[in-house]
Design an enzyme around this catalytic site. Structure first.
Site, PDB file in Angstrom:
ATOM      1  N   ASN A  71      36.938  38.242  41.508  1.00 13.61           N
ATOM      2  CA  ASN A  71      38.208  37.584  41.169  1.00 13.61           C
ATOM      3  C   ASN A  71      38.141  37.201  39.695  1.00 13.61           C
ATOM      4  OD1 ASN A  71      40.470  35.999  40.924  1.00 13.61           O
ATOM      5  ND2 ASN A  71      39.670  34.291  42.144  1.00 13.61           N
ATOM      6  N   TRP A  72      38.788  38.023  38.872  1.00 16.52           N
ATOM      7  CA  TRP A  72      38.688  37.793  37.420  1.00 16.52           C
ATOM      8  C   TRP A  72      39.569  36.644  36.947  1.00 16.52           C
ATOM      9  CZ3 TRP A  72      38.958  43.604  35.436  1.00 16.52           C
ATOM     10  CH2 TRP A  72      37.734  44.215  35.714  1.00 16.52           C
ATOM     11  N   LYS A  73      40.447  36.157  37.793  1.00 15.58           N
ATOM     12  CA  LYS A  73      41.376  35.073  37.404  1.00 15.58           C
ATOM     13  C   LYS A  73      42.113  35.486  36.125  1.00 15.58           C
ATOM     14  CE  LYS A  73      38.422  31.843  39.811  1.00 15.58           C
ATOM     15  NZ  LYS A  73      37.983  30.485  40.026  1.00 15.58           N
ATOM     16  N   HIS A 116      44.777  30.810  47.148  1.00 16.65           N
ATOM     17  CA  HIS A 116      43.606  30.352  46.379  1.00 16.65           C
ATOM     18  C   HIS A 116      43.804  28.877  46.016  1.00 16.65           C
ATOM     19  CE1 HIS A 116      40.728  29.869  43.133  1.00 16.65           C
ATOM     20  NE2 HIS A 116      40.095  30.900  43.642  1.00 16.65           N
ATOM     21  N   GLU A 161      43.360  27.307  43.395  1.00 18.72           N
ATOM     22  CA  GLU A 161      44.049  27.090  42.106  1.00 18.72           C
ATOM     23  C   GLU A 161      45.563  27.243  42.284  1.00 18.72           C
ATOM     24  OE1 GLU A 161      41.604  29.841  39.887  1.00 18.72           O
ATOM     25  OE2 GLU A 161      39.924  28.477  40.204  1.00 18.72           O
ATOM     26  N   GLU A 186      36.343  28.755  50.525  1.00 20.59           N
ATOM     27  CA  GLU A 186      36.022  28.334  49.167  1.00 20.59           C
ATOM     28  C   GLU A 186      36.148  26.815  49.058  1.00 20.59           C
ATOM     29  OE1 GLU A 186      36.466  31.828  46.225  1.00 20.59           O
ATOM     30  OE2 GLU A 186      38.350  30.750  46.278  1.00 20.59           O
ATOM     31  N   GLY A 192      33.827  27.070  40.296  1.00 18.36           N
ATOM     32  CA  GLY A 192      33.713  26.935  38.841  1.00 18.36           C
ATOM     33  C   GLY A 192      32.923  25.711  38.402  1.00 18.36           C
ATOM     34  N   SER A 234      30.981  29.316  42.987  1.00 19.93           N
ATOM     35  CA  SER A 234      29.755  29.385  42.180  1.00 19.93           C
ATOM     36  C   SER A 234      28.693  30.321  42.773  1.00 19.93           C
ATOM     37  CB  SER A 234      29.175  27.980  41.948  1.00 19.93           C
ATOM     38  OG  SER A 234      30.095  27.195  41.208  1.00 19.93           O
ATOM     39  N   GLY A 284      34.023  34.416  41.189  1.00 18.14           N
ATOM     40  CA  GLY A 284      34.835  34.177  40.000  1.00 18.14           C
ATOM     41  C   GLY A 284      34.017  34.383  38.742  1.00 18.14           C
ATOM     42  N   GLY A 285      33.481  33.299  38.201  1.00 20.15           N
ATOM     43  CA  GLY A 285      32.777  33.336  36.907  1.00 20.15           C
ATOM     44  C   GLY A 285      31.750  34.456  36.780  1.00 20.15           C
TER      45      GLY A 285
HETATM   46  P1  PGA Z   1      33.640  30.762  40.884  1.00 25.59           P
HETATM   47  O1  PGA Z   1      35.111  31.059  41.462  1.00 25.59           O
HETATM   48  O2  PGA Z   1      32.746  31.859  41.374  1.00 25.59           O
HETATM   49  O3  PGA Z   1      33.826  30.785  39.384  1.00 25.59           O
HETATM   50  O4  PGA Z   1      33.232  29.427  41.386  1.00 25.59           O
HETATM   51  C1  PGA Z   1      35.292  31.502  42.772  1.00 25.59           C
HETATM   52  C2  PGA Z   1      36.758  31.634  43.098  1.00 25.59           C
HETATM   53  O5  PGA Z   1      37.548  30.758  42.705  1.00 25.59           O
HETATM   54  O6  PGA Z   1      37.191  32.613  43.742  1.00 25.59           O
END
Ligand code: PGA
Length: 254
Positions: free
Chosen positions: A9-11, A96, A98, A168, A174, A214, A235-236
């Site tokens: 997930n590159w956001k 998600h 976010e 999640e 993050g 994470s 994500g990251g």
């Molecule tokens: P993260 O994000 O790996 O940066 O914690 C995961 C996500 O929000 O899908």
């Protein structure tokens, strides 16, 4: 046997040009790699380019980060399921945290999106997860149950089998703070039990449940080898092809 699904997930990161060099590097890292389903989830603007590259890479599919549930019309800034399908997008991340917190998405809205995705042959990756305050208050089961029941309302069993759940915990996204493998496994087991209540045990046993929050190369293996953890939503660590490839390899059996 549930095939592991590891998604990047590159956001709101990566231009189309940057995504090309990522895909080239990833292909080198994962040459002839098999056994894990890989999903690349770029921002909308990189979907056309990544779609072409994904079609040349066996075992890799394309996902989108969001969509709107209406088919077309006056929804400035939104993207429909058919627009995503035009680029052979197979998955769409919905609900998600976010989107839930920054854009005020409710279970009711997420449910409309989940249904619209299925109607267009897109497979939802439905995200659920509790905040730190909810976990500290001991209410994470109630939160997960409400999110699952609200977001999956009205789905039939076939549609559920074409849905992936991503657990999640908001406090792990993050933040560098990962759920312990035992905490994650406990939540995944609860999610599967809830799916059995909503649908049936046979259906629940087949649904894939990813962990997200994470996930890094050094914690991926232990998380991914828990009984009810069938993949990761990253994500990251998915922004670097080498670290993402390490997580994918950690998902392989053995
Ligand atoms: P993260 O994000 O790996 O940066 O914690 C995961 C996500 O929000 O899908």
């Amino acid at each position: 046997m549930r095939k592991k699904i590891i998604a990047a997930n590159w956001k709101m990161n990566m231009t189309a040009a940057e995504s090309v060099s990522f895909m080239e590097d990833l292909e080198l890292e994962l040459k002839n790699f098999d056994g894990v389903e890989i999903v690349i989830i770029p921002p909308f603007t990189a979907l056309p380019r990544v779609s072409e590259l994904v079609s040349e890479t066996p075992g890799v599919t394309l996902g989108a980060q969001n969509m709107w549930h209406e088919a077309s019309g006056a929804f400035t800034g939104e993207v429909s399921a058919a627009m995503l399908r035009e680029f052979f997008t197979r998955y769409v991340v919905l609900g998600h945290s976010e989107r839930r917190t920054i854009f005020n998405e409710t279970d009711e809205l997420v449910n409309k999106k989940v249904k619209a995705a299925h109607a267009a042959n897109l497979r939802p990756i439905l995200c659920v997860g509790e905040t730190l305050a909810e976990r500290d208050a001991g209410t994470h089961h109630a939160v997960l149950s409400k999110q699952l029941k609200g977001s999956l309302a009205g789905l039939d069993k076939e549609q559920m089998l074409d849905t992936v759940i991503a657990y999640e915990p908001v406090w792990a996204i993050g933040t560098g703070r990962t759920a312990t493998p035992a905490q994650a496994q406990e939540a995944h087991e609860f999610i599967r039990k809830t799916l059995a209540e909503i649908f049936d045990a046979g259906t629940a046993a087949k649904v894939r449940i990813q962990y997200g929050g994470s996930v890094k190369p050094d914690n991926a293996k232990e998380l991914l080898h828990q009984k009810d953890i069938d993949g990761a939503l990253v994500g990251g660590a998915s922004l670097d092809p080498r670290s993402f490839a390490k997580i994918v390899k950690a998902g392989a059996r053995g």
